[in-house]
Scaffold this motif. Structure first.
Motif, PDB file in Angstrom:
ATOM      1  N   ALA A  10       2.214   1.677  -3.434  1.00 13.40           N
ATOM      2  CA  ALA A  10       1.144   2.155  -4.324  1.00 13.40           C
ATOM      3  C   ALA A  10       0.918   3.649  -4.124  1.00 13.40           C
ATOM      4  O   ALA A  10       0.734   4.389  -5.097  1.00 13.40           O
ATOM      5  N   ASP A  18      -2.855   8.972  -4.274  1.00  8.69           N
ATOM      6  CA  ASP A  18      -2.145   8.286  -3.203  1.00  8.69           C
ATOM      7  C   ASP A  18      -3.005   8.130  -1.954  1.00  8.69           C
ATOM      8  O   ASP A  18      -2.703   7.340  -1.071  1.00  8.69           O
ATOM      9  N   GLY A  27       0.806  -1.213   0.000  1.00  6.99           N
ATOM     10  CA  GLY A  27       0.000   0.000   0.000  1.00  6.99           C
ATOM     11  C   GLY A  27       0.836   1.258   0.000  1.00  6.99           C
ATOM     12  O   GLY A  27       0.499   2.247  -0.663  1.00  6.99           O
ATOM     13  N   GLU A  55      -5.729   3.946  -9.449  1.00  6.86           N
ATOM     14  CA  GLU A  55      -4.435   4.395  -9.984  1.00  6.86           C
ATOM     15  C   GLU A  55      -4.173   3.790 -11.359  1.00  6.86           C
ATOM     16  O   GLU A  55      -3.742   4.484 -12.277  1.00  6.86           O
ATOM     17  N   ILE A  56      -4.433   2.497 -11.488  1.00  3.29           N
ATOM     18  CA  ILE A  56      -4.159   1.810 -12.750  1.00  3.29           C
ATOM     19  C   ILE A  56      -5.075   2.327 -13.854  1.00  3.29           C
ATOM     20  O   ILE A  56      -4.626   2.660 -14.953  1.00  3.29           O
ATOM     21  N   PRO A 102      -4.870   4.279  -1.328  1.00  3.36           N
ATOM     22  CA  PRO A 102      -3.964   3.226  -0.860  1.00  3.36           C
ATOM     23  C   PRO A 102      -3.403   3.523   0.536  1.00  3.36           C
ATOM     24  O   PRO A 102      -3.327   2.628   1.382  1.00  3.36           O
ATOM     25  N   ALA A 131       1.905   6.849  -7.074  1.00  9.63           N
ATOM     26  CA  ALA A 131       0.784   7.614  -7.630  1.00  9.63           C
ATOM     27  C   ALA A 131       1.312   8.907  -8.237  1.00  9.63           C
ATOM     28  O   ALA A 131       2.271   9.500  -7.728  1.00  9.63           O
ATOM     29  N   VAL A 180      -5.603   1.160  -5.624  1.00 13.55           N
ATOM     30  CA  VAL A 180      -4.681   0.633  -6.637  1.00 13.55           C
ATOM     31  C   VAL A 180      -5.392   0.518  -7.993  1.00 13.55           C
ATOM     32  O   VAL A 180      -4.836   0.897  -9.025  1.00 13.55           O
TER      33      VAL A 180
END
Length: 156
Positions: A94, A105, A91, A141-142, A108, A98, A138
């Motif tokens: 991750a 951010d 985490g 973010e992806i 996570p 970011a 996450v």
């Protein structure tokens, strides 16, 4: 019980590095956290500090009211400390990767905070809630990262 790492969403990468360092110590089985002397002397100051602390304490009090010890046998093993340490590292990483100033951010990091509080409160429901927050962060973010890359590459 060993101290748990608590990254702070929206803060500098320094906090995420400290969270990873403490999580690695949890994985290694240390009972007391080691930090460089210089880091221990850092004081958090600024106009938003009080507001942040009030909000954090309000959130912690809410979780304390909601939580109760559930499946406590999961929390007193070396293996569970390693798993929680790995979750905290994942985490924190991750949150670290970011995109800057995107706010991505936060989820996570908040997930790791909630997982850590769940471990301290020995409540598996709070831990699962934290894992959901972390996973959502996450995924966000992806998805948003891919969209941003596609958008930028279409400009060229």
């Amino acid at each position: 019980m060993p101290a748990l790492p608590l990254p702070t969403g929206g803060a500098t990468h320094v906090f995420e590095i400290i969270a990873v360092l403490t999580a690695l110590q949890l994985i290694a089985g240390r009972d007391q956290i080691w930090l460089p002397e210089r880091w221990r002397r850092i004081q958090l100051v600024g106009p938003n500090r009080e507001r942040f602390l009030r909000g954090l304490l309000k959130f912690i009090r809410f979780l304390e009211r909601f939580s109760r010890p559930r499946f406590t046998f999961l929390f007193d093993h070396r293996v569970s400390n390693v798993v929680f340490g790995l979750v905290a590292v994942a985490g924190s990483v991750a949150a670290f990767v970011a995109p800057p100033f995107s706010g991505l951010d936060t989820l996570p990091a908040l997930g790791v905070v909630v997982v850590s509080l769940g471990v301290l409160l020995e409540d598996v429901v709070v831990v699962v809630l934290g894992l959901i927050l972390l996973a959502a962060g996450v995924i966000l973010e992806i998805v948003l990262g891919r969209a941003a890359v596609k958008g930028i590459s279409s400009l060229f």
